[in-house]
Design an enzyme around this catalytic site. Structure first.
Site, PDB file in Angstrom:
ATOM      1  N   SER A 113       0.627  -0.888   0.378  1.00 18.89           N
ATOM      2  CA  SER A 113       0.342  -0.109  -0.275  1.00 18.89           C
ATOM      3  C   SER A 113       1.211   1.439  -0.247  1.00 18.89           C
ATOM      4  O   SER A 113       1.921   0.987  -0.633  1.00 18.89           O
ATOM      5  CB  SER A 113      -1.405  -0.372   1.448  1.00 18.89           C
ATOM      6  OG  SER A 113      -1.832   1.112   1.169  1.00 18.89           O
ATOM      7  N   HIS A 114       0.428   2.122   1.246  1.00 19.35           N
ATOM      8  CA  HIS A 114       1.579   3.807   1.125  1.00 19.35           C
ATOM      9  C   HIS A 114       2.876   3.204   1.825  1.00 19.35           C
ATOM     10  O   HIS A 114       2.891   4.000   1.372  1.00 19.35           O
ATOM     11  CB  HIS A 114       0.405   4.143   2.050  1.00 19.35           C
ATOM     12  CG  HIS A 114       0.688   4.000   3.542  1.00 19.35           C
ATOM     13  ND1 HIS A 114      -0.744   2.495   3.655  1.00 19.35           N
ATOM     14  CD2 HIS A 114       1.372   3.948   4.414  1.00 19.35           C
ATOM     15  CE1 HIS A 114      -0.151   2.441   5.405  1.00 19.35           C
ATOM     16  NE2 HIS A 114       0.966   3.314   5.117  1.00 19.35           N
ATOM     17  N   ASP A 277      -2.742   6.612  -3.442  1.00 20.35           N
ATOM     18  CA  ASP A 277      -0.948   5.863  -2.697  1.00 20.35           C
ATOM     19  C   ASP A 277      -0.871   4.337  -3.810  1.00 20.35           C
ATOM     20  O   ASP A 277      -1.264   4.973  -5.059  1.00 20.35           O
ATOM     21  CB  ASP A 277      -2.167   5.657  -1.126  1.00 20.35           C
ATOM     22  CG  ASP A 277      -2.295   4.173  -1.492  1.00 20.35           C
ATOM     23  OD1 ASP A 277      -3.165   3.955  -1.991  1.00 20.35           O
ATOM     24  OD2 ASP A 277      -2.701   3.237  -0.789  1.00 20.35           O
ATOM     25  N   ASP A 279      -1.490   1.207  -3.399  1.00 20.36           N
ATOM     26  CA  ASP A 279      -1.961   0.556  -4.844  1.00 20.36           C
ATOM     27  C   ASP A 279      -3.563   0.815  -5.024  1.00 20.36           C
ATOM     28  O   ASP A 279      -4.759   0.250  -5.556  1.00 20.36           O
ATOM     29  CB  ASP A 279      -2.736  -0.523  -3.684  1.00 20.36           C
ATOM     30  CG  ASP A 279      -3.072  -0.482  -1.926  1.00 20.36           C
ATOM     31  OD1 ASP A 279      -2.607   0.622  -1.718  1.00 20.36           O
ATOM     32  OD2 ASP A 279      -3.654  -1.079  -1.386  1.00 20.36           O
ATOM     33  N   ASP A 281      -6.012   2.569  -2.903  1.00 21.54           N
ATOM     34  CA  ASP A 281      -6.744   2.534  -2.529  1.00 21.54           C
ATOM     35  C   ASP A 281      -7.516   4.006  -1.649  1.00 21.54           C
ATOM     36  O   ASP A 281      -8.045   4.216  -1.100  1.00 21.54           O
ATOM     37  CB  ASP A 281      -7.169   1.245  -1.721  1.00 21.54           C
ATOM     38  CG  ASP A 281      -6.089   1.375  -0.429  1.00 21.54           C
ATOM     39  OD1 ASP A 281      -5.028   2.062  -1.037  1.00 21.54           O
ATOM     40  OD2 ASP A 281      -6.515  -0.053  -0.154  1.00 21.54           O
ATOM     41  N   ARG A 282      -6.122   4.184  -1.401  1.00 20.40           N
ATOM     42  CA  ARG A 282      -6.361   6.025  -0.577  1.00 20.40           C
ATOM     43  C   ARG A 282      -6.144   7.490  -1.112  1.00 20.40           C
ATOM     44  O   ARG A 282      -6.551   7.014  -2.153  1.00 20.40           O
ATOM     45  CB  ARG A 282      -5.407   5.896   0.263  1.00 20.40           C
ATOM     46  CG  ARG A 282      -4.970   5.266   1.514  1.00 20.40           C
ATOM     47  CD  ARG A 282      -3.826   5.303   1.861  1.00 20.40           C
ATOM     48  NE  ARG A 282      -3.433   4.632   3.139  1.00 20.40           N
ATOM     49  CZ  ARG A 282      -3.043   4.692   3.975  1.00 20.40           C
ATOM     50  NH1 ARG A 282      -2.476   5.142   4.624  1.00 20.40           N
ATOM     51  NH2 ARG A 282      -2.701   3.813   5.248  1.00 20.40           N
ATOM     52  N   LYS A 376     -11.629   0.059  -0.333  1.00 24.12           N
ATOM     53  CA  LYS A 376     -11.576   1.631   0.167  1.00 24.12           C
ATOM     54  C   LYS A 376     -11.451   2.274  -1.170  1.00 24.12           C
ATOM     55  O   LYS A 376     -10.522   1.073  -1.860  1.00 24.12           O
ATOM     56  CB  LYS A 376     -10.692   2.686   1.268  1.00 24.12           C
ATOM     57  CG  LYS A 376      -9.168   1.681   0.984  1.00 24.12           C
ATOM     58  CD  LYS A 376      -8.895   2.427   2.193  1.00 24.12           C
ATOM     59  CE  LYS A 376      -7.414   1.825   2.733  1.00 24.12           C
ATOM     60  NZ  LYS A 376      -6.782   0.842   3.460  1.00 24.12           N
TER      61      LYS A 376
END
Ligand code: G16
Length: 543
Positions: A113-114, A277, A279, A281-282, A376
């Site tokens: 992710s982030h 971000d 991936d 999702d943010r 998300k």
């Protein structure tokens, strides 16, 4: 063309955190490390023979190698078909969309992710179930138990699949289809939002900057925003997914997306700024001179949901993670719908979404989404805001101020103390927990504690209980101090302190957030002994 059973031994520490197993790349590169975890996933899945799996990741370093291993292991476990994104790419929301659309048995997401990428950065893996969402805790815990018992893994010795060539190939009996990573997702977005209105907005000269941060949202934003919605080329910056994210820390907040924040504060700023971000999702939403807090973004989306065709009938409920501000609760109250408070982790929204009890979900950690998928969704949130701007004719700044004028402002900030000594962080939480019972009713500064507890969540759908989900100190005026340890970090412990203060009087809505929250921050420090325990003078990151 043989399936081999390779003897292995368990690795310590393969317990999935808030969102899957995240470790340094070097840890994943140890022989057998990834294989053990994947074997543990297959050992956990009952009856996956002949089923379809979806596999893809955010394109970070080690993504392609990991996919090749997973494909050969999936073939060895009798999986019928794997859908894999071209180039190994699938954003986390796109994977969720593909799992649902194609009725897949589940999916494997490769992302940290982030967290930063590259050979010295982080890598991650998580399993998603057939609803397209992250596996619930009973499955992640079963996977973890299996990592402790794994003695061998099964893998085919067939050669590599060309991930860049769309089409169907076979490994053993298993079909591998390399799919367009954007198409299914883009089609879903077109069904949810008023693309005509957004196209008209861009055609009128509306200017936007979308920062892909060198990560996976780039191809989605370019196809949808520049392609389908007609925004000028160059609207998406840092739009090519790179193995090291071009050195970016792909965590869309005002600190890491400083370039975008500076652009939006300049005199010739575009009308609208957004970032996503690693991936995708943010999301972060930015107006001229204003970064919208994720908590406010959720509340504003909820209050205006009906502007988007996909939400025209209204929303049935909202869910937010416990540390997320209570701004959405005020909207839910006004709409007459429930607002659920869950532990941190998108997986806790899954049951509520599947049961049709909520339409919108959000978290303070720059995550917003809806029942369209079970993750998300960064690009979704950006498209919602575009739809709202197009429908209302108002800029972000005005939308936010109007919202505060109607519902009051929930001043909000998160202070992160990163890479703290893990024992010191745990000891701080233990001391704090021991104090909680004595805090209720106590006046501290200009506040009085209403109650203080360690958050416990009882899932209203399956009745499962998650305890120790963060310490809350709630004041009589609704202001809150929340402490918890991050479940996504890979170095030591990260202490998160969340601060919230509610202000109903609109003449007090323009105070800088840190100033408005300064007394609560000081109280948090004195109650928890934050500086003493962490040995730090202040937070590493303030968002
Ligand atoms: C993950 C989870 C989120 C969570 C976030 C932060 O996000 O999916 O639900 O809010 O981690 O968690 P923590 O505070 O434990 O670090 P992502 O975007 O990293 O997958």
């Amino acid at each position: 063309m043989t399936i081999h059973t390779i003897t292995t031994a368990p690795f310590a520490g393969q317990r999935p955190g808030t969102s899957g197993l995240r470790k340094k790349v070097a840890e994943f590169q140890q022989p057998g490390y990834l294989e053990n975890f994947v074997q543990a996933i297959f050992n956990t899945l009952v009856d996956c023979t002949g089923q379809t799996l979806v596999v893809g990741g955010d394109g970070r370093y080690f993504n392609r190698q990991a996919i090749q291993v997973i494909l050969r292991m999936a073939a060895a476990h009798g999986i019928g078909k794997v859908l894999v994104g071209q180039g190994g790419i699938l954003s986390t929301p796109a994977l969720s969309c593909v799992v649902r659309k194609h009725g897949a048995f589940g999916g494997i997401v490769l992302s940290a992710s982030h967290n930063p990428g590259g050979p010295h950065g982080d890598f991650g893996i998580k399993y998603n179930t057939s609803n397209g969402g992250p596996a619930p805790e009973r499955i992640t815990e079963a996977i973890y138990s299996n990592t402790l018992a794994v003695e061998a893994y099964d893998i085919s010795d067939e050669g590599e699949v060309d991930l860049d060539r769309p089409g169907i190939v076979r490994i053993e009996q298993m079909e591998v289809e390399v799919i367009d990573p954007v198409a299914d997702y883009a089609q879903l977005m077109q069904e949810l939002f008023d693309f005509d209105a957004i196209r008209t907005l861009f055609a009128s000269g509306f200017r936007m900057c979308f920062d892909g941060m060198g990560a996976v949202s780039g191809p989605y934003a370019r196809t949808i925003i520049e392609g389908m919605l007609g925004a000028p080329a160059g609207t998406v910056i840092n739009g090519i997914p790179l193995e090291d994210f071009g050195g970016h820390h792909p965590d869309p907040n005002p600190v890491n997306a400083a370039e975008l924040i500076a652009l939006m504060a300049a005199t010739n700023a575009p009308d609208f700024g957004a970032a996503s971000d690693g991936d995708a999702d943010r999301n972060m939403i930015v107006g001229r001179g204003i970064a919208v807090t994720p908590s406010d973004s959720l509340a504003i989306i909820a209050a205006n949901a009906r502007v988007a065709p996909g939400y025209r009938v209204g929303i049935v409920g909202i869910a937010r993670s416990m540390p997320t501000s209570t701004a959405a609760d005020r909207v839910a109250l006004a709409l007459g719908v429930p607002c659920y408070e869950t532990p941190t982790g998108w997986k806790y929204f899954g049951n509520l979404l599947d049961a049709g009890m909520v339409t919108l979900c959000g978290e303070e950690s720059y995550g917003t989404g809806s029942d369209h998928i079970r993750e998300k969704d960064g690009v979704w949130a950006v498209l919602f805001w575009l739809n709202l701007i197009a429908a209302s004719g108002k800029p972000v700044e005005t939308i936010v101020r109007d919202h505060w004028a109607r519902f009051g402002r929930n001043y909000y900030s998160r202070h992160d103390y990163e890479a703290v000594d893990a024992l010191a962080a745990t000891s701080m939480m233990t001391h704090l927990r021991a104090k909680l019972a004595s805090l209720a009713g106590k006046p501290i500064g200009s506040y009085t504690v209403d109650f203080a507890d360690d958050f416990i969540y009882a899932d209203p759908v399956d009745r499962s209980v998650a305890s120790h989900q963060g310490v809350r100190i709630v004041m009589t005026d609704g202001s809150r101090i929340v402490f918890r340890l991050s479940g996504t970090g890979t170095e030591g412990a990260t202490v998160r302190l969340y601060l919230e203060r509610y202000e109903v009087d609109s003449s007090n809505h323009a105070i800088p957030a840190q100033e408005a929250l300064a007394e609560l921050a000081a109280i948090a420090d004195s109650v928890a002994g934050l500086r003493v325990h962490t040995g730090r003078d202040g937070p590493t990151v303030i968002t």
